[in-house]
Design an enzyme around this catalytic site. Structure first.
Site, PDB file in Angstrom:
ATOM      1  N   ILE A 103       0.852  -1.201   0.000  1.00  0.00           N
ATOM      2  CA  ILE A 103       0.000   0.000   0.000  1.00  0.00           C
ATOM      3  C   ILE A 103       0.885   1.248   0.000  1.00  0.00           C
ATOM      4  CG2 ILE A 103      -0.230   0.047   2.550  1.00  0.00           C
ATOM      5  CD1 ILE A 103      -3.162   1.018   2.053  1.00  0.00           C
ATOM      6  N   CYS A 104       0.422   2.279  -0.708  1.00  0.00           N
ATOM      7  CA  CYS A 104       1.144   3.558  -0.680  1.00  0.00           C
ATOM      8  C   CYS A 104       0.117   4.669  -0.482  1.00  0.00           C
ATOM      9  CB  CYS A 104       1.987   3.740  -1.942  1.00  0.00           C
ATOM     10  SG  CYS A 104       1.051   3.766  -3.475  1.00  0.00           S
ATOM     11  N   GLN A 105       0.326   5.807  -1.140  1.00  0.00           N
ATOM     12  CA  GLN A 105      -0.614   6.903  -0.947  1.00  0.00           C
ATOM     13  C   GLN A 105      -1.846   6.737  -1.832  1.00  0.00           C
ATOM     14  OE1 GLN A 105      -0.328   8.999   1.405  1.00  0.00           O
ATOM     15  NE2 GLN A 105      -1.976  10.425   0.923  1.00  0.00           N
ATOM     16  N   GLY A 133      -1.717   4.302  -4.801  1.00  0.00           N
ATOM     17  CA  GLY A 133      -1.749   3.020  -5.503  1.00  0.00           C
ATOM     18  C   GLY A 133      -0.726   2.851  -6.614  1.00  0.00           C
ATOM     19  N   THR A 176      -3.650   4.535   0.793  1.00  0.00           N
ATOM     20  CA  THR A 176      -4.042   5.039   2.113  1.00  0.00           C
ATOM     21  C   THR A 176      -5.076   6.169   1.991  1.00  0.00           C
ATOM     22  OG1 THR A 176      -1.779   4.528   2.799  1.00  0.00           O
ATOM     23  CG2 THR A 176      -3.075   5.862   4.317  1.00  0.00           C
TER      24      THR A 176
END
Ligand SMILES: [Fe+2]
Length: 374
Positions: free
Chosen positions: A308-310, A312, A337
């Site tokens: 997961i990142c900010q 995708g 996120t």
């Protein structure tokens, strides 16, 4: 003369072959690790490789310079200030190397990296002036190289850019990148001219202070596996596999699937530590994309992995890389996120001091390199 630009679509990098048709001597600038393409070209054209240049120690892709130079008995050239653990010819500002009738004049143009050089190409039978300049990541098309890749300096970048833009209008500019993480706003064209950039490069039009402010504001995340790639290009380690080279298909799942994950699943937050500290999915482990290759042993192979990142994008590339490394049960969280937060799901906020500590810890390569000099 002979001149060819070779574009690497996967990494957004440009490399170059320059040769004298009279003496059949050649130089290659910023070669990719896929060196067969240069071998074939040299053979086809009956050129002898004399010089291999890296305009700087690359951090976004593994260089093929050492391999090429060794295979062809050519001289490996970097700026004299390059801090690497292998031998090379150290170039000085203003120095010229010859290839038959051609002259390659070296300019030290630090900013993106301290050891960055630009190479001015002069073909005296045509003109006593340079007709083209290979700028590495100092001047990009519509942009300049980011100064935040370790040792970079925005003020130096300003001086280097100003110097390059004092070249005559007609000088053709061939950069080290046409896309990719080394710049923030590249136009996408693989070449330009000094005159066009002086008029229309948004950074070239800025005075010193706004230029510096623009370079240090909103710094993008460090690229995937930069730690391993940079250390490899310095000769400190040998991790060429840290480059994402395969187009692995990766399943993207939504945040509801993440919430409903099995208890043994690992949630890998691949954003920068400060982004993680500002709020992350509860239970997520911080492992910035920059450090995935160097910390891969921390990622279990026998448990489901949710990257997961900010939003995708980064997580998708990390998941592709993990698949390339043989991880079978790995997915990327679509929307990241941001989507999790937007749906009102719980967020854990870290202490700012902890975040700072993690940044220092993750910076192991730079620390190691700075303590080492040749
Ligand atoms: Fe670069």
């Amino acid at each position: 003369m002979y001149f060819k630009q070779i574009l690497d679509e996967r990494n957004g990098c440009a490399s170059y072959l320059i040769a004298s048709r009279q003496s059949h001597e050649a130089a290659i600038v910023d070669p990719s690790i896929v060196t067969d393409q240069y071998d074939a070209l040299l053979q086809e054209r009956n050129f002898t490789l004399r010089y291999v240049f890296d305009t700087h120690v690359h951090a976004d892709h593994v260089s093929g310079a050492r391999r090429l130079a060794a295979q062809h008995g050519a001289t490996l050239c970097l700026h004299e200030s390059a801090m690497v653990r292998y031998s090379f010819r150290g170039l000085r500002d203003g120095e010229e190397l010859t290839l038959g009738q051609l002259r390659l004049r070296i300019w030290h143009t630090p900013g993106h990296r301290p050891e960055m050089i630009s190479i001015l190409v002069i073909n005296p039978p045509r003109s006593p002036e340079p007709s083209m300049v290979l700028t590495g990541d100092s001047l990009l098309v519509g942009d300049v190289g980011r100064p935040d890749f370790g040792g970079g300096d925005a003020a130096m970048q300003y001086e280097s850019l100003s110097r390059l833009l004092r070249l005559p209008d007609w000088v053709a500019v061939f950069p080290g990148h046409f896309e990719g993480p080394c710049g923030k706003g590249m136009c996408g064209r693989p070449s330009t001219t000094i005159g066009f950039e002086r008029l229309y490069n948004p950074l070239a039009r800025l005075d010193r202070e706004p230029f510096l402010a623009s370079l240090v504001s909103s710094v993008p995340a460090r690229p995937l596996n930069i730690t391993a790639i940079e250390a490899t290009n310095r000769g400190l380690v040998d991790l060429p596999w840290a480059m994402l080279t395969l187009n692995e298909s990766v399943e993207e799942v939504d945040v509801d699937a993440l919430e409903a994950r099995s208890p043994d699943a690992v949630v890998l937050d691949v954003r920068e530590p400060e982004e993680y500290a500002h709020g992350h999915v509860p239970g997520a482990i911080s492992l910035p994309q920059a450090d995935v290759a160097t910390r891969i042993s921390e990622i279990p192979r026998d448990r489901p992995v949710f990257a997961i990142c900010q939003a995708g994008m980064r997580s998708l590339r990390v998941a592709q890389f993990l698949k390339q490394m043989g991880y079978e049960n790995v997915v990327s969280v679509r929307g990241g996120t941001e989507a999790w937060r937007r749906l009102g799901k719980p967020i854990t906020v870290e202490d700012a001091n902890i975040a700072q500590h993690r940044i220092a810890e993750s910076d192991w390569t730079h620390a190691g390199v700075l303590s080492y000099s040749i």
